[in-house]
Design a protein around this motif. Structure first.
Motif, PDB file in Angstrom:
ATOM      1  N   PRO A  33      46.093  56.528  50.586  1.00  0.00           N
ATOM      2  CA  PRO A  33      46.599  55.817  51.766  1.00  0.00           C
ATOM      3  C   PRO A  33      47.146  54.435  51.376  1.00  0.00           C
ATOM      4  O   PRO A  33      46.673  53.812  50.419  1.00  0.00           O
ATOM      5  N   VAL A  34      48.127  53.983  52.141  1.00  0.00           N
ATOM      6  CA  VAL A  34      48.787  52.713  51.859  1.00  0.00           C
ATOM      7  C   VAL A  34      47.791  51.551  51.874  1.00  0.00           C
ATOM      8  O   VAL A  34      47.847  50.664  51.021  1.00  0.00           O
ATOM      9  N   ASN A  35      46.864  51.552  52.825  1.00  0.00           N
ATOM     10  CA  ASN A  35      45.895  50.453  52.911  1.00  0.00           C
ATOM     11  C   ASN A  35      45.014  50.380  51.671  1.00  0.00           C
ATOM     12  O   ASN A  35      44.664  49.292  51.219  1.00  0.00           O
ATOM     13  N   GLN A  36      44.657  51.536  51.108  1.00  0.00           N
ATOM     14  CA  GLN A  36      43.831  51.535  49.902  1.00  0.00           C
ATOM     15  C   GLN A  36      44.625  50.979  48.723  1.00  0.00           C
ATOM     16  O   GLN A  36      44.099  50.199  47.925  1.00  0.00           O
ATOM     17  N   LEU A  37      45.896  51.359  48.613  1.00  0.00           N
ATOM     18  CA  LEU A  37      46.738  50.824  47.533  1.00  0.00           C
ATOM     19  C   LEU A  37      46.905  49.314  47.677  1.00  0.00           C
ATOM     20  O   LEU A  37      46.868  48.575  46.690  1.00  0.00           O
ATOM     21  N   ARG A  38      47.077  48.861  48.915  1.00  0.00           N
ATOM     22  CA  ARG A  38      47.217  47.423  49.164  1.00  0.00           C
ATOM     23  C   ARG A  38      45.947  46.683  48.769  1.00  0.00           C
ATOM     24  O   ARG A  38      45.992  45.610  48.156  1.00  0.00           O
ATOM     25  N   SER A  39      44.792  47.250  49.065  1.00  0.00           N
ATOM     26  CA  SER A  39      43.514  46.633  48.692  1.00  0.00           C
ATOM     27  C   SER A  39      43.350  46.576  47.180  1.00  0.00           C
ATOM     28  O   SER A  39      42.903  45.563  46.633  1.00  0.00           O
ATOM     29  N   ILE A  40      43.700  47.654  46.510  1.00  0.00           N
ATOM     30  CA  ILE A  40      43.607  47.685  45.045  1.00  0.00           C
ATOM     31  C   ILE A  40      44.539  46.641  44.443  1.00  0.00           C
ATOM     32  O   ILE A  40      44.150  45.891  43.544  1.00  0.00           O
ATOM     33  N   GLY A  41      45.778  46.571  44.942  1.00  0.00           N
ATOM     34  CA  GLY A  41      46.724  45.581  44.442  1.00  0.00           C
ATOM     35  C   GLY A  41      46.252  44.163  44.678  1.00  0.00           C
ATOM     36  O   GLY A  41      46.339  43.305  43.798  1.00  0.00           O
ATOM     37  N   GLY A  42      45.706  43.899  45.865  1.00  0.00           N
ATOM     38  CA  GLY A  42      45.187  42.559  46.163  1.00  0.00           C
ATOM     39  C   GLY A  42      44.017  42.189  45.271  1.00  0.00           C
ATOM     40  O   GLY A  42      43.907  41.044  44.811  1.00  0.00           O
ATOM     41  N   THR A  43      43.155  43.162  45.004  1.00  0.00           N
ATOM     42  CA  THR A  43      42.024  42.907  44.120  1.00  0.00           C
ATOM     43  C   THR A  43      42.495  42.586  42.707  1.00  0.00           C
ATOM     44  O   THR A  43      41.993  41.648  42.072  1.00  0.00           O
ATOM     45  N   LEU A  44      43.462  43.340  42.216  1.00  0.00           N
ATOM     46  CA  LEU A  44      43.984  43.087  40.868  1.00  0.00           C
ATOM     47  C   LEU A  44      44.656  41.717  40.770  1.00  0.00           C
ATOM     48  O   LEU A  44      44.482  41.002  39.780  1.00  0.00           O
ATOM     49  N   VAL A  45      45.405  41.350  41.798  1.00  0.00           N
ATOM     50  CA  VAL A  45      46.054  40.037  41.803  1.00  0.00           C
ATOM     51  C   VAL A  45      44.996  38.930  41.818  1.00  0.00           C
ATOM     52  O   VAL A  45      45.109  37.941  41.084  1.00  0.00           O
ATOM     53  N   THR A  46      43.958  39.095  42.620  1.00  0.00           N
ATOM     54  CA  THR A  46      42.894  38.095  42.688  1.00  0.00           C
ATOM     55  C   THR A  46      42.183  37.949  41.348  1.00  0.00           C
ATOM     56  O   THR A  46      41.950  36.833  40.866  1.00  0.00           O
ATOM     57  N   ILE A  47      41.859  39.077  40.714  1.00  0.00           N
ATOM     58  CA  ILE A  47      41.219  39.036  39.396  1.00  0.00           C
ATOM     59  C   ILE A  47      42.129  38.343  38.389  1.00  0.00           C
ATOM     60  O   ILE A  47      41.683  37.519  37.583  1.00  0.00           O
ATOM     61  N   GLY A  48      43.419  38.648  38.437  1.00  0.00           N
ATOM     62  CA  GLY A  48      44.365  38.011  37.525  1.00  0.00           C
ATOM     63  C   GLY A  48      44.462  36.512  37.742  1.00  0.00           C
ATOM     64  O   GLY A  48      44.487  35.735  36.787  1.00  0.00           O
ATOM     65  N   LEU A  49      44.499  36.085  38.989  1.00  0.00           N
ATOM     66  CA  LEU A  49      44.595  34.651  39.287  1.00  0.00           C
ATOM     67  C   LEU A  49      43.345  33.901  38.859  1.00  0.00           C
ATOM     68  O   LEU A  49      43.428  32.806  38.285  1.00  0.00           O
ATOM     69  N   VAL A  50      42.187  34.491  39.121  1.00  0.00           N
ATOM     70  CA  VAL A  50      40.930  33.848  38.712  1.00  0.00           C
ATOM     71  C   VAL A  50      40.855  33.765  37.191  1.00  0.00           C
ATOM     72  O   VAL A  50      40.485  32.741  36.631  1.00  0.00           O
ATOM     73  N   SER A  51      41.236  34.848  36.524  1.00  0.00           N
ATOM     74  CA  SER A  51      41.239  34.851  35.056  1.00  0.00           C
ATOM     75  C   SER A  51      42.195  33.795  34.510  1.00  0.00           C
ATOM     76  O   SER A  51      41.850  33.054  33.583  1.00  0.00           O
ATOM     77  N   LEU A  52      43.376  33.711  35.095  1.00  0.00           N
ATOM     78  CA  LEU A  52      44.357  32.724  34.671  1.00  0.00           C
ATOM     79  C   LEU A  52      43.834  31.311  34.884  1.00  0.00           C
ATOM     80  O   LEU A  52      44.006  30.438  34.039  1.00  0.00           O
ATOM     81  N   PHE A  53      43.167  31.085  36.011  1.00  0.00           N
ATOM     82  CA  PHE A  53      42.599  29.768  36.299  1.00  0.00           C
ATOM     83  C   PHE A  53      41.606  29.349  35.213  1.00  0.00           C
ATOM     84  O   PHE A  53      41.615  28.214  34.746  1.00  0.00           O
ATOM     85  N   PHE A  54      40.745  30.268  34.786  1.00  0.00           N
ATOM     86  CA  PHE A  54      39.754  29.937  33.784  1.00  0.00           C
ATOM     87  C   PHE A  54      40.331  29.845  32.372  1.00  0.00           C
ATOM     88  O   PHE A  54      39.757  29.187  31.500  1.00  0.00           O
ATOM     89  N   LEU A  55      41.470  30.490  32.131  1.00  0.00           N
ATOM     90  CA  LEU A  55      42.084  30.456  30.799  1.00  0.00           C
ATOM     91  C   LEU A  55      42.921  29.202  30.587  1.00  0.00           C
ATOM     92  O   LEU A  55      43.140  28.796  29.450  1.00  0.00           O
ATOM     93  N   ILE A  56      43.392  28.615  31.655  1.00  0.00           N
ATOM     94  CA  ILE A  56      44.267  27.440  31.498  1.00  0.00           C
ATOM     95  C   ILE A  56      43.461  26.176  31.470  1.00  0.00           C
ATOM     96  O   ILE A  56      42.493  25.925  31.995  1.00  0.00           O
TER      97      ILE A  56
END
Length: 61
Positions: free
Chosen positions: A38-61
């Motif tokens: 379902p589209v909502n599940q894909l949107r949730s997965i994408g949002g989670t991945l973006v959030t993990i990436g942003l948090v990781s980037l924050f700690f790496l910089i």
């Protein structure tokens, strides 16, 4: 700065290309499963991945 962004983009392309290059049949099955989600599940997965990436980037910089 531009050089770093282009290097990061190139690495993303390499990493994303490994799956279809080495395991084309498994990759096709994976994509078929993604299409059936379902589209909502894909949107949730994408949002989670973006959030993990942003948090990781924050700690790496």
């Amino acid at each position: 700065m531009l050089h770093t962004l282009l290097t990061a983009f190139a690495l993303v392309l390499i990493i994303e290309g490994i799956g279809p290059m080495l395991f084309p049949n498994k990759w096709r099955n994976y994509l078929q499963q993604m299409v059936e989600q379902p589209v909502n599940q894909l949107r949730s997965i994408g949002g989670t991945l973006v959030t993990i990436g942003l948090v990781s980037l924050f700690f790496l910089i």
